[in-house]
Design a protein around this motif. Structure first.
Motif, PDB file in Angstrom:
ATOM      1  N   ILE A  98      53.397  25.842  39.814  1.00 56.36           N
ATOM      2  CA  ILE A  98      53.653  27.139  39.195  1.00 56.36           C
ATOM      3  C   ILE A  98      52.620  27.402  38.104  1.00 56.36           C
ATOM      4  N   HIS A  99      52.028  28.579  38.128  1.00 60.38           N
ATOM      5  CA  HIS A  99      51.028  28.961  37.129  1.00 60.38           C
ATOM      6  C   HIS A  99      51.724  29.417  35.852  1.00 60.38           C
ATOM      7  N   GLU A 100      51.048  29.231  34.742  1.00 62.23           N
ATOM      8  CA  GLU A 100      51.636  29.602  33.451  1.00 62.23           C
ATOM      9  C   GLU A 100      52.020  31.072  33.389  1.00 62.23           C
ATOM     10  N   LYS A 101      51.282  31.930  34.085  1.00 55.39           N
ATOM     11  CA  LYS A 101      51.589  33.366  34.052  1.00 55.39           C
ATOM     12  C   LYS A 101      52.953  33.674  34.675  1.00 55.39           C
ATOM     13  N   GLU A 102      53.445  32.768  35.541  1.00 57.31           N
ATOM     14  CA  GLU A 102      54.766  32.968  36.141  1.00 57.31           C
ATOM     15  C   GLU A 102      55.890  32.535  35.195  1.00 57.31           C
ATOM     16  N   MET A 103      55.519  31.967  34.041  1.00 56.18           N
ATOM     17  CA  MET A 103      56.519  31.521  33.067  1.00 56.18           C
ATOM     18  C   MET A 103      56.742  32.549  31.956  1.00 56.18           C
ATOM     19  N   ILE A 104      56.117  33.705  32.072  1.00 57.19           N
ATOM     20  CA  ILE A 104      56.170  34.710  31.014  1.00 57.19           C
ATOM     21  C   ILE A 104      57.607  35.090  30.659  1.00 57.19           C
ATOM     22  N   LEU A 105      58.448  35.259  31.667  1.00 55.18           N
ATOM     23  CA  LEU A 105      59.844  35.654  31.429  1.00 55.18           C
ATOM     24  C   LEU A 105      60.537  34.651  30.508  1.00 55.18           C
ATOM     25  N   ALA A 106      60.399  33.360  30.825  1.00 57.65           N
ATOM     26  CA  ALA A 106      61.041  32.329  30.011  1.00 57.65           C
ATOM     27  C   ALA A 106      60.422  32.265  28.624  1.00 57.65           C
ATOM     28  N   LYS A 107      59.098  32.393  28.546  1.00 59.11           N
ATOM     29  CA  LYS A 107      58.413  32.301  27.251  1.00 59.11           C
ATOM     30  C   LYS A 107      58.755  33.492  26.355  1.00 59.11           C
ATOM     31  N   GLN A 141      68.510  24.226  46.427  1.00 58.28           N
ATOM     32  CA  GLN A 141      68.494  25.692  46.497  1.00 58.28           C
ATOM     33  C   GLN A 141      67.077  26.211  46.706  1.00 58.28           C
ATOM     34  N   ILE A 142      66.110  25.587  46.029  1.00 58.12           N
ATOM     35  CA  ILE A 142      64.704  25.982  46.222  1.00 58.12           C
ATOM     36  C   ILE A 142      64.299  25.746  47.670  1.00 58.12           C
ATOM     37  N   ILE A 143      64.640  24.571  48.203  1.00 61.32           N
ATOM     38  CA  ILE A 143      64.293  24.242  49.584  1.00 61.32           C
ATOM     39  C   ILE A 143      64.940  25.228  50.555  1.00 61.32           C
ATOM     40  N   LEU A 144      66.208  25.566  50.321  1.00 65.69           N
ATOM     41  CA  LEU A 144      66.923  26.490  51.196  1.00 65.69           C
ATOM     42  C   LEU A 144      66.298  27.882  51.167  1.00 65.69           C
ATOM     43  N   GLU A 145      65.955  28.352  49.976  1.00 65.06           N
ATOM     44  CA  GLU A 145      65.334  29.675  49.863  1.00 65.06           C
ATOM     45  C   GLU A 145      64.021  29.740  50.640  1.00 65.06           C
ATOM     46  N   GLY A 152      63.070  38.661  49.068  1.00 66.52           N
ATOM     47  CA  GLY A 152      63.061  38.255  47.669  1.00 66.52           C
ATOM     48  C   GLY A 152      63.096  36.758  47.442  1.00 66.52           C
ATOM     49  N   PHE A 153      62.831  35.965  48.506  1.00 65.56           N
ATOM     50  CA  PHE A 153      62.978  34.507  48.382  1.00 65.56           C
ATOM     51  C   PHE A 153      62.016  33.900  47.369  1.00 65.56           C
ATOM     52  N   GLU A 154      60.800  34.457  47.266  1.00 65.28           N
ATOM     53  CA  GLU A 154      59.848  33.873  46.307  1.00 65.28           C
ATOM     54  C   GLU A 154      60.331  34.060  44.871  1.00 65.28           C
ATOM     55  N   MET A 155      60.802  35.268  44.550  1.00 69.53           N
ATOM     56  CA  MET A 155      61.306  35.530  43.204  1.00 69.53           C
ATOM     57  C   MET A 155      62.520  34.656  42.902  1.00 69.53           C
ATOM     58  N   TYR A 156      63.389  34.507  43.888  1.00 73.07           N
ATOM     59  CA  TYR A 156      64.582  33.676  43.710  1.00 73.07           C
ATOM     60  C   TYR A 156      64.169  32.224  43.441  1.00 73.07           C
ATOM     61  N   ALA A 157      63.227  31.719  44.244  1.00 70.85           N
ATOM     62  CA  ALA A 157      62.767  30.340  44.074  1.00 70.85           C
ATOM     63  C   ALA A 157      62.063  30.155  42.732  1.00 70.85           C
ATOM     64  N   THR A 159      62.811  31.762  39.930  1.00 70.75           N
ATOM     65  CA  THR A 159      63.831  31.677  38.880  1.00 70.75           C
ATOM     66  C   THR A 159      64.518  30.305  38.897  1.00 70.75           C
ATOM     67  N   LEU A 160      64.704  29.750  40.086  1.00 72.00           N
ATOM     68  CA  LEU A 160      65.279  28.407  40.194  1.00 72.00           C
ATOM     69  C   LEU A 160      64.332  27.369  39.582  1.00 72.00           C
ATOM     70  N   THR A 161      63.036  27.561  39.821  1.00 72.87           N
ATOM     71  CA  THR A 161      62.037  26.645  39.267  1.00 72.87           C
ATOM     72  C   THR A 161      62.025  26.702  37.744  1.00 72.87           C
ATOM     73  N   LEU A 162      62.153  27.900  37.187  1.00 76.15           N
ATOM     74  CA  LEU A 162      62.212  28.030  35.727  1.00 76.15           C
ATOM     75  C   LEU A 162      63.446  27.323  35.166  1.00 76.15           C
ATOM     76  N   GLN A 163      64.574  27.437  35.872  1.00 74.37           N
ATOM     77  CA  GLN A 163      65.775  26.714  35.441  1.00 74.37           C
ATOM     78  C   GLN A 163      65.520  25.202  35.462  1.00 74.37           C
ATOM     79  N   PHE A 164      64.843  24.754  36.500  1.00 74.62           N
ATOM     80  CA  PHE A 164      64.488  23.339  36.651  1.00 74.62           C
ATOM     81  C   PHE A 164      63.640  22.884  35.457  1.00 74.62           C
ATOM     82  N   LEU A 165      62.635  23.684  35.118  1.00 77.52           N
ATOM     83  CA  LEU A 165      61.745  23.348  34.002  1.00 77.52           C
ATOM     84  C   LEU A 165      62.474  23.361  32.662  1.00 77.52           C
ATOM     85  N   ILE A 166      63.368  24.331  32.489  1.00 78.68           N
ATOM     86  CA  ILE A 166      64.121  24.423  31.228  1.00 78.68           C
ATOM     87  C   ILE A 166      64.980  23.178  31.027  1.00 78.68           C
TER      88      ILE A 166
END
Length: 290
Positions: A98-107, A141-145, A152-157, A159-166
């Motif tokens: 995941i690129h840092e630019k995809e973490m903007i929401l969390a940051k 859940q990431i694997i299933l998506e 919308g599977f990429e966006m869903y995955a 958000t799951l990745t951000l939860q994982f990182l948090i």
């Protein structure tokens, strides 16, 4: 036979390989009897390596660490790493880049929550240190998506990745890191040699020179270097030089021939050939991409 579904998504024999067009998010899940990683491995994204089953040896920057089922390794951009041979090759792993630019929401919502990612050379979290139910649920859940690829599977995955990182970053903030142990004295010795290469990559280096400096035979050094890092000596030296050259191409105004010399290549022709072999692009690609 591999089947391509969606945007650059490949699924075969249960495996998943997805990479979006922007090169900012990718997911790879596989159950394997052997390793499968490019010979040179550094990139502009954060890599989350979650081992679901088995045991792996991973070389990161200057040392080899052993991880077991449930362990998580998070590797920042441009850190050279590679999975090396393990005694038990059968394993299952999930890798998310995941690129840092995809973490903007969390940051934006909580500026400090992902801070450990930007402060450490890598993060290692042992399975015993985390709530495995939460982590395994997010991973599945990431694997299933990715497997079902619904709208919308990429966006869903993502958000799951951000939860994982948090969850991982919360753990790092609340707990002292467990220092990794070298798998063997040989690995510790090779780590010392790798650190020397990392500091002196711009100089004239050879296997024989290093063997003499560290009082070992060239044969021993060659064999143990490959075993500990997954790279041959030449592969590793070239990868380090290319990694540093890429930084200069992107962040400086130096001409390509000067950069080649600065990182230790004897000729710009050889530099160009090795650079393309390692990155897949000619050096000027990164100049034009500025």
């Amino acid at each position: 036979m591999n089947t391509t579904i969606g945007i650059k998504a490949v699924r075969s024999l249960g495996d998943i390989l997805y990479d979006n067009d922007k090169r900012t998010f990718s997911v790879s899940h596989r159950k394997a009897l052997s390793i499968h990683m490019p010979s040179s491995h550094f990139h502009s994204t954060y890599e989350i390596y979650y081992l679901l089953a088995g045991k792996r040896d991973i070389f990161i920057k200057d040392r080899t660490i052993v991880i077991e089922a449930g362990d998580i390794v998070i590797i920042p951009p441009n850190i050279l790493h590679r999975t090396t041979n393990a005694k038990i090759p059968e394993h299952e792993r999930l890798i998310v880049n995941i690129h840092e630019k995809e973490m903007i929401l969390a940051k934006n919502s909580s500026p400090d929550i992902l801070q450990p990612l930007f402060e450490k050379e890598y993060i290692l979290i042992r399975s015993s240190q985390l709530d495995q139910v939460s982590i395994q649920t997010l991973a599945q859940q990431i694997i299933l998506e990715m497997r079902e690829a619904k709208p919308g599977f990429e966006m869903y995955a993502l958000t799951l990745t951000l939860q994982f990182l948090i969850i991982c970053c919360r753990h790092v903030k609340q707990n002292s890191p467990e220092p990794p142990v070298f798998p063997s004295p040989m690995h510790e010795r090779i780590s010392e040699i790798v650190r020397y290469i990392n500091d002196h990559y711009s100089e004239k280096l050879s296997l024989h020179l290093l063997a003499e400096k560290f009082y070992v035979s060239p044969y021993y050094l060659s064999r143990c270097f490959k075993e500990a890092t997954g790279f041959t000596f030449v592969e590793y030296l070239n990868s380090i030089r290319v990694k540093e050259a890429k930084k200069l191409l992107v962040h400086s105004s130096l001409k390509v021939n000067l950069i080649a010399k600065k990182v230790g290549f004897g000729s710009v022709t050889h530099f160009g050939r090795v650079f393309k072999q390692v990155t897949g692009h000619a050096p000027l690609f990164y100049k034009m991409d500025k």
